[in-house]
Design an enzyme around this catalytic site. Structure first.
Site, mmCIF file in Angstrom:
data_model
loop_
_atom_site.group_PDB
_atom_site.id
_atom_site.type_symbol
_atom_site.label_atom_id
_atom_site.label_comp_id
_atom_site.label_asym_id
_atom_site.label_seq_id
_atom_site.Cartn_x
_atom_site.Cartn_y
_atom_site.Cartn_z
ATOM 1 C CE LYS A 63 -1.449 -28.262 -15.681
ATOM 2 N NZ LYS A 63 -2.314 -29.347 -16.146
ATOM 3 C CG LEU A 68 -9.924 -10.733 -20.250
ATOM 4 C CD1 LEU A 68 -10.060 -9.569 -19.276
ATOM 5 C CD2 LEU A 68 -8.982 -10.356 -21.382
ATOM 6 C CE1 TYR A 122 -14.403 -23.551 -21.775
ATOM 7 C CE2 TYR A 122 -12.223 -22.894 -21.006
ATOM 8 C CZ TYR A 122 -13.279 -22.751 -21.897
ATOM 9 O OH TYR A 122 -13.207 -21.799 -22.876
ATOM 10 N NE ARG A 160 -3.526 -11.639 -13.259
ATOM 11 C CZ ARG A 160 -4.365 -12.393 -13.959
ATOM 12 N NH1 ARG A 160 -5.544 -12.716 -13.435
ATOM 13 N NH2 ARG A 160 -4.066 -12.822 -15.158
ATOM 14 C CE1 TYR A 182 -2.077 -25.323 -13.391
ATOM 15 C CE2 TYR A 182 -1.117 -23.403 -14.491
ATOM 16 C CZ TYR A 182 -1.894 -24.546 -14.530
ATOM 17 O OH TYR A 182 -2.468 -24.925 -15.713
ATOM 18 C CB THR A 198 1.966 -21.253 -16.860
ATOM 19 O OG1 THR A 198 2.434 -20.499 -15.777
ATOM 20 C CG2 THR A 198 1.787 -22.655 -16.407
ATOM 21 C CG ASP A 216 -0.804 -10.851 -15.300
ATOM 22 O OD1 ASP A 216 -0.824 -12.074 -15.056
ATOM 23 O OD2 ASP A 216 -1.822 -10.149 -15.384
ATOM 24 C CE LYS A 218 -9.657 -24.185 -14.118
ATOM 25 N NZ LYS A 218 -10.435 -24.122 -15.319
ATOM 26 C CB SER A 253 -0.037 -24.552 -18.726
ATOM 27 O OG SER A 253 -0.079 -23.155 -18.642
ATOM 28 C CE1 TYR A 302 -4.059 -28.340 -23.537
ATOM 29 C CE2 TYR A 302 -5.148 -27.629 -21.530
ATOM 30 C CZ TYR A 302 -4.834 -28.627 -22.430
ATOM 31 O OH TYR A 302 -5.305 -29.894 -22.224
ATOM 32 C CG PHE A 303 -0.190 -20.068 -25.796
ATOM 33 C CD1 PHE A 303 0.403 -21.303 -26.077
ATOM 34 C CD2 PHE A 303 0.642 -18.995 -25.557
ATOM 35 C CE1 PHE A 303 1.788 -21.451 -26.138
ATOM 36 C CE2 PHE A 303 2.027 -19.131 -25.623
ATOM 37 C CZ PHE A 303 2.593 -20.354 -25.910
HETATM 38 N N1 UDP Z 1 -6.807 -9.446 -17.061
HETATM 39 C C1 UDP Z 1 -7.322 -8.210 -16.691
HETATM 40 N N2 UDP Z 1 -8.339 -8.186 -15.774
HETATM 41 C C2 UDP Z 1 -8.874 -9.315 -15.213
HETATM 42 C C3 UDP Z 1 -8.354 -10.572 -15.621
HETATM 43 C C4 UDP Z 1 -7.312 -10.592 -16.537
HETATM 44 O O1 UDP Z 1 -6.871 -7.153 -17.154
HETATM 45 O O2 UDP Z 1 -9.786 -9.205 -14.378
HETATM 46 C C5 UDP Z 1 -5.726 -9.493 -18.059
HETATM 47 C C6 UDP Z 1 -4.418 -10.118 -17.549
HETATM 48 O O3 UDP Z 1 -3.616 -9.140 -16.928
HETATM 49 C C7 UDP Z 1 -3.818 -10.647 -18.849
HETATM 50 C C8 UDP Z 1 -5.039 -11.047 -19.681
HETATM 51 O O4 UDP Z 1 -6.138 -10.328 -19.112
HETATM 52 O O5 UDP Z 1 -3.144 -9.615 -19.547
HETATM 53 C C9 UDP Z 1 -5.349 -12.530 -19.625
HETATM 54 O O6 UDP Z 1 -5.419 -12.931 -18.272
HETATM 55 P P1 UDP Z 1 -5.929 -14.386 -17.859
HETATM 56 O O7 UDP Z 1 -5.946 -14.441 -16.353
HETATM 57 O O8 UDP Z 1 -7.200 -14.690 -18.567
HETATM 58 O O9 UDP Z 1 -4.832 -15.360 -18.457
HETATM 59 P P2 UDP Z 1 -3.247 -15.486 -18.160
HETATM 60 O O10 UDP Z 1 -2.862 -14.482 -17.155
HETATM 61 O O11 UDP Z 1 -3.103 -16.875 -17.691
HETATM 62 O O12 UDP Z 1 -2.601 -15.252 -19.488
#
Ligand code: UDP
Length: 347
Positions: free
Chosen positions: A154, A202, A13, A297, A150, A128, A300, A86, A126, A179-180
C-alpha cells in the site's frame, strides 16, 4: 453524458459500495474485477440495488493490453483503484504474490490509465501504512513505516502514484485514502462483506459466531493499555467510506487540490474497543455471544485511531454513521446472505 469512472475491484466489499455511491452521484461506473475474491451474484444484486445495468469486465489489472483495449472502448475520466490482495498474514507468507498483484498490478493500471489520457485517480490505501506508531490519533504527516508486506504494498502504491502524478507532463492527479476499519453494509442488505476465505477481521468473525458458523470469538489480548484492556480501533461505516471516494473524485475532477498528490485518513476519530463492539452486537441480537480470551495477535497495536480532520477540510466529508448502524447493517446483511444461501456454498 455522465462521466465514466473505472472501478477496479468493483465487485468487492468496498468496491460494490463505491459503485452504488457513484451511481447515486450521477457517475457511470465501469467495473473491472478478476473475481478473485467476489461472487458472481454481486453484479446482479448491484443491478437490483441501483435499478440499472452494470458494465463489468472480467479482467486482471496486470493485463496491461486488456486494460488498454478496455479504456479505448470506455473512456474514463476517473479511476477508483481498489483491486488488491488484503490479508496481512498471507502477505507475510507469500510476499512476492502480494508485490506482483498489488504493486505490479497498480503500475500496469496507472500506466494504461495515463496513456489513455489520464484523469482523477483515487487510490485505496490503508491505515496500516503507519505501522506500529505510538501516536494517537494518527494524522497524515506521520511517517509511513508499514510493518508487513501488505502494508508495504500500500505504501509503495501511494509512492508510485505520487511520483507518477508529479512527473512533468503528467495528465493525472492522485489521492490516496487511508482506511481505518471499514465495517457494516448497505442498508438495503443487497451488498455487504462476503469473504470467500476465512475472515480475519473482527466484524465478520463476530457475525460467524452469531450465525453459529464459529463456536466462539477469541479476544486477542485484554492486557493492552486501553480503558478495558482490549484493542481499540476506529470503525467506519462502509457507506460513509464509499461516499468519501465520490467526494474525493469530485474534488479531483473539480481541480480542488493545489498539489497533484494528497493522502487522507478515512475514519471517524471515535474509539471502540473489542469488548464495546461485541456488546453492541449482543445488544442488537438480544443474546450474548460466546467469547474466549486468547493471547495478543502478532503485529496488533493497542490503539489505531484516525485524525479525520484533513478529509473534513479538504473533501468536505465526515462520517455520519456510528457503531450502532454498522452493527445493525452488518447483521441485516448477514440475514439476507444466509437466506440466499450465499454462505452455504459457492455461487
Ligand atoms: N480481534 C479480536 N478477535 C478476532 C479478530 C480481531 O480480538 O477474532 C481484535 C484485534 O486484535 C483488533 C480488533 O479486533 O484489536 C480489530 O481487528 P481487525 O482484524 O478487524 O482489524 P485490524 O487488526 O486491521 O485493526
Amino acid at each position: 453524458m455522465a462521466d465514466k469512472i473505472l472501478v477496479t475491484g468493483g465487485l468487492g466489499y468496498i468496491g460494490s459500495h463505491c459503485v452504488v455511491a457513484l451511481c447515486e452521484a450521477g457517475f457511470e461506473p465501469v467495473i473491472v474485477d478478476n473475481h478473485s475474491n467476489a461472487r458472481a451474484s454481486v453484479l446482479e444484486r448491484l443491478e437490483r440495488l441501483t435499478g440499472r445495468s452494470m458494465t463489468c469486465y472480467d479482467l486482471d489489472i496486470r493485463n496491461r493490453a486488456g486494460l488498454e483495449t478496455l479504456l479505448q472502448r470506455e473512456p474514463c475520466s476517473g479511476l477508483i483503484h481498489l483491486a488488491a490482495f488484503k490479508a496481512v498474514g498471507e502477505s507475510v507468507a507469500r510476499p512476492l504474490v502480494y508485490y506482483d498483484n498489488n504493486v505490479g498490478g497498480s503500475v500496469s493500471l496507472f500506466d494504461a490509465f495515463e496513456a489513455a489520457g489520464g484523469g482523477a485517480i483515487v487510490f485505496s490505501s490503508s491505515a496500516t501504512v503507519y505501522g506500529e506508531v505510538n501516536a494517537e490519533p494518527l494524522h497524515e504527516a506521520l511517517p509511513v513505516q508499514p510493518n508487513n508486506p501488505y502494508g508495504q504494498t500500500k505504501a509503495m502504491m501511494e509512492q508510485v502514484l505520487a511520483d507518477m502524478v508529479r512527473a512533468p507532463g503528467a495528465r493525472s492527479q492522485g489521492l490516496a485514502l487511508r482506511y481505518f476499519n471499514p465495517a457494516g453494509a448497505h442498508d438495503s442488505a443487497l451488498i455487504g462483506e462476503d469473504p470467500k476465505d476465512q475472515p480475519n477481521n473482527l466484524f465478520p468473525i463476530i457475525v460467524q459466531v452469531a450465525v453459529g458458523q464459529r463456536e466462539s470469538l477469541t479476544i486477542f489480548g485484554e492486557d493492552y493499555d486501553t480503558p478495558d484492556g482490549t484493542g481499540v480501533r476506529d470503525y467506519i461505516h462502509v457507506v460513509d467510506l464509499a461516499q468519501a471516494h465520490v467526494k474525493a473524485l469530485q474534488a479531483l475532477l473539480g481541480g480542488g487540490f493545489e498539489v497533484p498528490f494528497t493522502a487522507l485518513n478515512l475514519g471517524t476519530g471515535t474509539p471502540y474497543s473489542v469488548r464495546e463492539v461485541v456488546s453492541a452486537f449482543e445488544a442488537e441480537l438480544g443474546r450474548s455471544l460466546l467469547q474466549t480470551l486468547g493471547p495478543r495477535r502478532p503485529g496488533d497495536v493497542a490503539t489505531l485511531l484516525a485524525d479525520p480532520r484533513a478529509a473534513a477540510e479538504q473533501l468536505g466529508w465526515t462520517a455520519e454513521r456510528g457503531l450502532e448502524a454498522m452493527v445493525t447493517d452488518a447483521w441485516r446483511w448477514a440475514g439476507a446472505a444466509r437466506q440466499w444461501g450465499l454462505w452455504d456454498e459457492d455461487d
